[in-house]
Write an enzyme that holds these catalytic residues in place. Structure first.
Site, PDB file in Angstrom:
ATOM      1  N   CYS A   1      40.880 -17.478 -61.753  1.00  0.00           N
ATOM      2  CA  CYS A   1      39.538 -17.575 -62.337  1.00  0.00           C
ATOM      3  C   CYS A   1      39.641 -18.245 -63.703  1.00  0.00           C
ATOM      4  CB  CYS A   1      38.975 -16.159 -62.472  1.00  0.00           C
ATOM      5  SG  CYS A   1      37.437 -16.020 -63.390  1.00  0.00           S
ATOM      6  N   HIS A   2      38.524 -18.808 -64.159  1.00  0.00           N
ATOM      7  CA  HIS A   2      38.557 -19.454 -65.480  1.00  0.00           C
ATOM      8  C   HIS A   2      38.905 -18.451 -66.583  1.00  0.00           C
ATOM      9  CE1 HIS A   2      37.372 -23.332 -67.483  1.00  0.00           C
ATOM     10  NE2 HIS A   2      37.827 -22.571 -68.456  1.00  0.00           N
ATOM     11  N   THR A   3      38.633 -17.180 -66.361  1.00  0.00           N
ATOM     12  CA  THR A   3      38.960 -16.177 -67.385  1.00  0.00           C
ATOM     13  C   THR A   3      40.474 -16.044 -67.562  1.00  0.00           C
ATOM     14  OG1 THR A   3      36.911 -15.045 -66.823  1.00  0.00           O
ATOM     15  CG2 THR A   3      38.501 -13.804 -68.142  1.00  0.00           C
TER      16      THR A   3
ATOM     17  N   CYS B   1      34.710   5.257 -62.031  1.00  0.00           N
ATOM     18  CA  CYS B   1      35.261   6.622 -61.963  1.00  0.00           C
ATOM     19  C   CYS B   1      34.246   7.610 -61.410  1.00  0.00           C
ATOM     20  CB  CYS B   1      35.749   7.077 -63.335  1.00  0.00           C
ATOM     21  SG  CYS B   1      34.417   7.514 -64.489  1.00  0.00           S
TER      22      CYS B   1
ATOM     23  N   CYS C   1      32.017   1.143 -66.483  1.00  0.00           N
ATOM     24  CA  CYS C   1      32.764   2.411 -66.535  1.00  0.00           C
ATOM     25  C   CYS C   1      33.648   2.430 -67.781  1.00  0.00           C
ATOM     26  CB  CYS C   1      33.635   2.512 -65.284  1.00  0.00           C
ATOM     27  SG  CYS C   1      34.744   3.924 -65.249  1.00  0.00           S
TER      28      CYS C   1
ATOM     29  N   CYS D   1      29.092   5.679 -65.893  1.00  0.00           N
ATOM     30  CA  CYS D   1      28.890   5.762 -64.437  1.00  0.00           C
ATOM     31  C   CYS D   1      27.741   6.711 -64.120  1.00  0.00           C
ATOM     32  CB  CYS D   1      30.166   6.256 -63.746  1.00  0.00           C
ATOM     33  SG  CYS D   1      31.456   5.005 -63.617  1.00  0.00           S
TER      34      CYS D   1
ATOM     35  N   HIS E   1      43.341 -11.322 -61.945  1.00  0.00           N
ATOM     36  CA  HIS E   1      42.400 -10.206 -61.767  1.00  0.00           C
ATOM     37  C   HIS E   1      41.540 -10.380 -60.523  1.00  0.00           C
ATOM     38  CE1 HIS E   1      40.148 -13.301 -63.919  1.00  0.00           C
ATOM     39  NE2 HIS E   1      39.049 -12.774 -63.416  1.00  0.00           N
ATOM     40  N   GLU E   2      41.927 -11.301 -59.622  1.00  0.00           N
ATOM     41  CA  GLU E   2      41.079 -11.584 -58.458  1.00  0.00           C
ATOM     42  C   GLU E   2      41.921 -11.453 -57.194  1.00  0.00           C
ATOM     43  OE1 GLU E   2      37.605 -14.704 -58.715  1.00  0.00           O
ATOM     44  OE2 GLU E   2      39.267 -15.676 -57.700  1.00  0.00           O
TER      45      GLU E   2
ATOM     46  N   CYS F   1      36.445 -11.089 -58.131  1.00  0.00           N
ATOM     47  CA  CYS F   1      35.749 -11.540 -59.343  1.00  0.00           C
ATOM     48  C   CYS F   1      34.614 -12.506 -58.995  1.00  0.00           C
ATOM     49  CB  CYS F   1      36.688 -12.159 -60.373  1.00  0.00           C
ATOM     50  SG  CYS F   1      35.775 -12.599 -61.882  1.00  0.00           S
TER      51      CYS F   1
ATOM     52  N   ARG G   1      37.990 -22.976 -56.211  1.00  0.00           N
ATOM     53  CA  ARG G   1      38.920 -21.860 -56.381  1.00  0.00           C
ATOM     54  C   ARG G   1      40.270 -22.226 -55.776  1.00  0.00           C
ATOM     55  NH1 ARG G   1      37.014 -19.416 -60.262  1.00  0.00           N
ATOM     56  NH2 ARG G   1      36.808 -17.146 -60.251  1.00  0.00           N
TER      57      ARG G   1
ATOM     58  N   ARG H   1      38.719   1.982 -70.273  1.00  0.00           N
ATOM     59  CA  ARG H   1      38.523   0.669 -70.891  1.00  0.00           C
ATOM     60  C   ARG H   1      39.422   0.460 -72.116  1.00  0.00           C
ATOM     61  NH1 ARG H   1      38.864  -3.482 -72.546  1.00  0.00           N
ATOM     62  NH2 ARG H   1      37.400  -5.239 -72.700  1.00  0.00           N
TER      63      ARG H   1
ATOM     64  N   CYS I   1      32.270   9.262 -65.795  1.00  0.00           N
ATOM     65  CA  CYS I   1      32.068   9.014 -67.234  1.00  0.00           C
ATOM     66  C   CYS I   1      30.562   8.880 -67.524  1.00  0.00           C
ATOM     67  CB  CYS I   1      32.825   7.754 -67.667  1.00  0.00           C
ATOM     68  SG  CYS I   1      32.071   6.219 -67.082  1.00  0.00           S
TER      69      CYS I   1
HETATM   70  P1  NAD Z   1      35.040 -23.240 -63.700  1.00  0.00           P
HETATM   71  O1  NAD Z   1      35.965 -23.937 -64.601  1.00  0.00           O
HETATM   72  O2  NAD Z   1      35.334 -23.196 -62.243  1.00  0.00           O
HETATM   73  O3  NAD Z   1      33.548 -23.838 -63.841  1.00  0.00           O
HETATM   74  C1  NAD Z   1      32.947 -24.166 -65.063  1.00  0.00           C
HETATM   75  C2  NAD Z   1      31.933 -25.293 -64.781  1.00  0.00           C
HETATM   76  O4  NAD Z   1      31.169 -25.517 -65.965  1.00  0.00           O
HETATM   77  C3  NAD Z   1      32.590 -26.621 -64.420  1.00  0.00           C
HETATM   78  O5  NAD Z   1      32.007 -27.138 -63.234  1.00  0.00           O
HETATM   79  C4  NAD Z   1      32.307 -27.516 -65.617  1.00  0.00           C
HETATM   80  O6  NAD Z   1      32.196 -28.878 -65.285  1.00  0.00           O
HETATM   81  C5  NAD Z   1      30.985 -26.926 -66.109  1.00  0.00           C
HETATM   82  N1  NAD Z   1      30.686 -27.212 -67.496  1.00  0.00           N
HETATM   83  C6  NAD Z   1      31.522 -27.204 -68.564  1.00  0.00           C
HETATM   84  N2  NAD Z   1      30.859 -27.540 -69.685  1.00  0.00           N
HETATM   85  C7  NAD Z   1      29.573 -27.745 -69.334  1.00  0.00           C
HETATM   86  C8  NAD Z   1      28.410 -28.125 -70.056  1.00  0.00           C
HETATM   87  N3  NAD Z   1      28.434 -28.349 -71.361  1.00  0.00           N
HETATM   88  N4  NAD Z   1      27.249 -28.226 -69.375  1.00  0.00           N
HETATM   89  C9  NAD Z   1      27.208 -28.014 -68.037  1.00  0.00           C
HETATM   90  N5  NAD Z   1      28.296 -27.674 -67.298  1.00  0.00           N
HETATM   91  C10 NAD Z   1      29.460 -27.544 -67.949  1.00  0.00           C
HETATM   92  O7  NAD Z   1      34.920 -21.746 -64.268  1.00  0.00           O
HETATM   93  P2  NAD Z   1      34.440 -20.427 -63.487  1.00  0.00           P
HETATM   94  O8  NAD Z   1      35.596 -19.766 -62.861  1.00  0.00           O
HETATM   95  O9  NAD Z   1      33.237 -20.772 -62.678  1.00  0.00           O
HETATM   96  O10 NAD Z   1      33.985 -19.522 -64.738  1.00  0.00           O
HETATM   97  C11 NAD Z   1      32.827 -19.849 -65.474  1.00  0.00           C
HETATM   98  C12 NAD Z   1      32.698 -18.942 -66.689  1.00  0.00           C
HETATM   99  O11 NAD Z   1      32.412 -17.604 -66.277  1.00  0.00           O
HETATM  100  C13 NAD Z   1      33.976 -18.839 -67.522  1.00  0.00           C
HETATM  101  O12 NAD Z   1      33.601 -18.755 -68.888  1.00  0.00           O
HETATM  102  C14 NAD Z   1      34.583 -17.529 -67.060  1.00  0.00           C
HETATM  103  O13 NAD Z   1      35.478 -17.015 -68.006  1.00  0.00           O
HETATM  104  C15 NAD Z   1      33.326 -16.701 -66.885  1.00  0.00           C
HETATM  105  N6  NAD Z   1      33.388 -15.513 -66.035  1.00  0.00           N
HETATM  106  C16 NAD Z   1      32.668 -14.422 -66.424  1.00  0.00           C
HETATM  107  C17 NAD Z   1      32.618 -13.295 -65.625  1.00  0.00           C
HETATM  108  C18 NAD Z   1      31.822 -12.104 -66.041  1.00  0.00           C
HETATM  109  O14 NAD Z   1      31.990 -11.035 -65.440  1.00  0.00           O
HETATM  110  N7  NAD Z   1      30.941 -12.203 -67.004  1.00  0.00           N
HETATM  111  C19 NAD Z   1      33.338 -13.269 -64.423  1.00  0.00           C
HETATM  112  C20 NAD Z   1      34.054 -14.407 -64.058  1.00  0.00           C
HETATM  113  C21 NAD Z   1      34.071 -15.529 -64.861  1.00  0.00           C
HETATM  114  N1  AHE Z   2      38.144 -10.018 -73.640  1.00  0.00           N
HETATM  115  C1  AHE Z   2      37.082 -10.949 -73.969  1.00  0.00           C
HETATM  116  C2  AHE Z   2      35.937 -10.914 -73.021  1.00  0.00           C
HETATM  117  C3  AHE Z   2      36.328 -11.165 -71.583  1.00  0.00           C
HETATM  118  C4  AHE Z   2      35.186 -10.731 -70.714  1.00  0.00           C
HETATM  119  O1  AHE Z   2      34.018 -10.782 -71.106  1.00  0.00           O
HETATM  120  N2  AHE Z   2      35.507 -10.293 -69.526  1.00  0.00           N
HETATM  121  C5  AHE Z   2      34.482  -9.955 -68.551  1.00  0.00           C
HETATM  122  C6  AHE Z   2      35.029 -10.247 -67.209  1.00  0.00           C
HETATM  123  S1  AHE Z   2      35.423 -11.950 -67.000  1.00  0.00           S
HETATM  124  C7  AHE Z   2      36.089 -11.945 -65.453  1.00  0.00           C
HETATM  125  O2  AHE Z   2      36.438 -13.184 -65.106  1.00  0.00           O
HETATM  126  C8  AHE Z   2      34.167  -8.460 -68.567  1.00  0.00           C
HETATM  127  O3  AHE Z   2      34.150  -7.758 -67.571  1.00  0.00           O
HETATM  128  N3  AHE Z   2      33.862  -7.970 -69.718  1.00  0.00           N
HETATM  129  C9  AHE Z   2      33.562  -6.568 -69.914  1.00  0.00           C
HETATM  130  C10 AHE Z   2      34.751  -5.835 -70.431  1.00  0.00           C
HETATM  131  O4  AHE Z   2      34.651  -4.611 -70.604  1.00  0.00           O
HETATM  132  O5  AHE Z   2      35.793  -6.458 -70.641  1.00  0.00           O
HETATM  133  C11 AHE Z   2      36.584 -10.774 -75.379  1.00  0.00           C
HETATM  134  O6  AHE Z   2      35.769 -11.596 -75.799  1.00  0.00           O
HETATM  135  O7  AHE Z   2      37.063  -9.848 -76.063  1.00  0.00           O
HETATM  136 ZN    ZN Z   3      37.231 -13.716 -63.223  1.00  0.00          ZN
END
Ligand code: NAD
Ligand code: AHE
Ligand code: ZN
Length: 375
Positions: free
Chosen positions: A40-42, A92, A106, A98, A62-63, A169, A370, A110, A95
Site C-alpha cells: 500500500c502507499h502507506t 476488541c 479501537c 468499540c 499491513h495488507e 487495507c 496493487r 493503539r 474499549c
Molecule cells: P497510489 O499511489 O496507488 O495512488 C495515488 C494516486 O494519486 C495516483 O494515481 C496518483 O497519480 C494520484 N495523485 C497524486 N498526486 C495527485 C494530485 N495532485 N492530483 C490528483 N491525483 C494525484 O496510493 P494508494 O495506495 O491509493 O493510497 C492513496 C493514499 O491513501 C495514500 O496517502 C495512502 O497512504 C492513503 N491511505 C489511507 C488509508 C486510511 O485508512 N486513511 C488507507 C490506505 C491508504
Molecule cells: N502514522 C501516521 C498516520 C498514518 C495513518 O493515518 N494511518 C491510517 C491507516 S493508513 C493505511 O494504509 C490509520 O489507520 N490511522 C489511524 C491510526 O490510529 O493510526 C501519522 O501521521 O502519525
Molecule cells: Zn494501507
C-alpha cells in the site's frame, strides 16, 4: 523460529531480505503464516521517512492474509488452521471506542502499536539479537508474524489469499469510506481525487451504492481507463484544465435547476494537502462532505477559509474506511466471493518476496494499481 522478512533498516533505503528471528505467541497472541501481502502507499509513506510515527529497523506491511499456525495462552476465538486477515485497526469490542458504536478506532492496543511493539511492550522480531520493530501491529512483509487475537479477522477458507489480502487495507478503506464514513446515497454526485489502489475502490464503492456522477481526478492520464473500468463517469486531468480546477469541477456538477453546483461527496485519496483543500472546496454549499483518506507527511497541515465550513461544507476523515475489522472484513470477503465487488483486475502485479522493492518502484512510477507479494 527463523522467518523470511523484508526489513526496513533505514528510511528511504530499499528493503533488505533477511532471515530474522520470530518468537512464538505469548498470552492473547497468535502466530500467523502470511500467504500473501499487498503493498500500500502507506508502506511507502513510512519507508520514505515521512511518517511521524515511523520507526526503524522494522518489518513493514499491513495488507496481508494467511493461516493461524499457533495460538498463545488465553486465545479463544481462533485455532490453528483458521484463515485470517490481519487488522491494523483491531476490534476488541470492550474499549470505550468499540463500545461507543461511534467509531472503528479501537484503543485497546493503539499506544504500543504506535511504538512498534506488542501490547506487553516487547517485540517478537529480532535480527542477530537486535530488536526489529513491528509495523501497524501487523508486519506482513514476513512469511510468519505474531499479532494480538483482537487484530485478526477470521475469514472463509475458500477465499484466495493472493486476492483477499487487499481487503486488509485498500478495498475496505475505499469501499468503507463510501459506505460507512460518507454514507453516500443513490443518485449522489461525487468527486474522487487520486485513482490509485484506494481511489479505485472508492469508485467501485460509489458504483455499488448507486451514485449518479462519479468524477475521477488524477494527474496520471493512464488512470482514465482504470477509473472507467470500475464505474467512473467523468475524468479530469488537472494539468489539462484551463483555469481553476475547483471552479471546473463545480461547473461540471451544475444543472439548470441548481446553478450553485458542487459535489455531494468528495474523497481525497492522494495524501496531498493542497488536493485536500480542492476536495473540500469542490463540495456543494450547505451540505457537501469531503472525506480525507490520504495520509500526509510529518509537518503538513490542511487549510481553507473558515467560510467554507460556515457555509455548510463538512470535512471528515476515515481510517480503514470506518470498518470494524473482525465484524466487517469477513463480510467484505463474502462480497468478493459472491461477485458483488471486484478485486482481481486491480492486482496488476504479483511477485515473490525477493522482488518486493520492484513493487514499490511500480507504485512510485504509477505503473501498478496493487502489487501483491506471495510467499
Ligand atoms: P497510489 O499511489 O496507488 O495512488 C495515488 C494516486 O494519486 C495516483 O494515481 C496518483 O497519480 C494520484 N495523485 C497524486 N498526486 C495527485 C494530485 N495532485 N492530483 C490528483 N491525483 C494525484 O496510493 P494508494 O495506495 O491509493 O493510497 C492513496 C493514499 O491513501 C495514500 O496517502 C495512502 O497512504 C492513503 N491511505 C489511507 C488509508 C486510511 O485508512 N486513511 C488507507 C490506505 C491508504
Ligand atoms: N502514522 C501516521 C498516520 C498514518 C495513518 O493515518 N494511518 C491510517 C491507516 S493508513 C493505511 O494504509 C490509520 O489507520 N490511522 C489511524 C491510526 O490510529 O493510526 C501519522 O501521521 O502519525
Ligand atoms: Zn494501507
Amino acid at each position: 523460529m527463523k522467518v523470511r522478512a523484508a526489513v526496513a533498516f533505514e528510511a528511504a533505503k530499499p528493503l533488505e531480505i533477511a532471515e530474522v528471528d520470530l518468537e512464538g505467541p505469548r498470552e492473547g497472541e497468535v502466530l500467523v503464516e502470511i500467504k500473501a501481502t499487498g503493498i500500500c502507499h502507506t508502506d511507502e509513506f513510512t519507508l520514505s521517512g515521512a511518517d511521524p510515527e515511523g520507526l526503524f529497523p522494522a518489518v513493514l506491511g499491513h495488507e496481508g492474509a494467511g493461516v493461524v499456525a499457533e495460538v498463545g495462552p488465553g486465545v479463544k476465538s481462533l485455532k490453528t488452521g483458521d484463515h485470517v486477515i490481519p487488522l491494523y485497526t483491531p476490534e476488541c469490542r470492550e474499549c470505550p471506542s468499540c463500545l461507543s458504536r461511534k467509531t472503528n478506532l479501537c484503543t485497546a492496543i493503539r499506544a504500543t502499536q504506535g511504538q512498534g511493539v506488542m501490547p506487553d511492550g516487547t517485540s517478537r522480531f529480532s535480527l542477530d539479537g537486535r530488536k526489529l520493530h513491528h509495523y501497524m501491529g501487523t508486519s506482513t512483509f514476513a512469511n510468519y508474524t505474531v499479532l494480538p487475537e483482537i487484530a485478526l479477522a477470521k475469514i472463509r477458507e475458500d477465499a484466495p489469499f493472493d486476492k483477499v489480502c487487499y481487503i486488509g487495507c485498500g478495498v475496505t478503506t475505499g469501499i468503507g469510506a463510501v459506505v460507512n464514513t460518507a454514507k453516500v446515497e443513490p443518485g449522489a454526485k461525487c468527486v474522487v481525487f487520486g485513482l490509485g489502489g484506494i481511489g479505485l475502490n472508492v469508485i467501485q464503492g460509489l458504483r455499488l451504492v448507486g451514485a449518479d456522477m462519479i468524477i475521477g481526478v488524477d494527474i496520471n492520464p493512464a488512470k482514465r481507463e482504470w477509473g472507467e473500468r470500475f464505474g467512473m463517469t467523468h475524468f479530469v486531468n488537472p494539468d489539462e484544465v484551463d483555469g481553476d480546477l475547483v471552479a471546473h469541477l463545480v461547473n461540471m456538477t451544475k444543472t439548470p435547476a441548481d446553478q450553485i453546483g458542487g459535489a455531494d461527496y468528495t474523497f481525497d485519496c492522494t495524501g496531498n494537502v493542497a488536493v485536500m483543500r480542492q476536495a473540500l472546496e469542490a463540495c456543494h454549499r450547505g451540505w457537501g462532505q469531503s472525506i480525507i483518506i490520504g495520509v500526509a507527511p510529518a509537518g503538513a497541515e490542511i487549510s481553507t477559509r473558515p467560510f467554507q465550513l460556515v457555509t455548510g461544507r463538512v470535512w471528515k476523515g476515515t481510517a480503514f474506511g470506518g470498518a470494524r475489522g473482525r465484524t466487517d472484513v469477513p463480510r467484505i470477503v463474502d462480497w468478493y466471493m459472491e461477485g458483488k465487488i471486484e478485486i482481481d483486475p486491480m492486482i496488476t502485479h504479483t511477485m515473490g518476496l525477493e522482488r518486493i522493492n520492484e513493487g514499490f518502484e511500480l507504485m512510485n512510477q504509477g505503473k501498478s494499481i496493487r502489487s501483491v507479494v506471495v510467499y
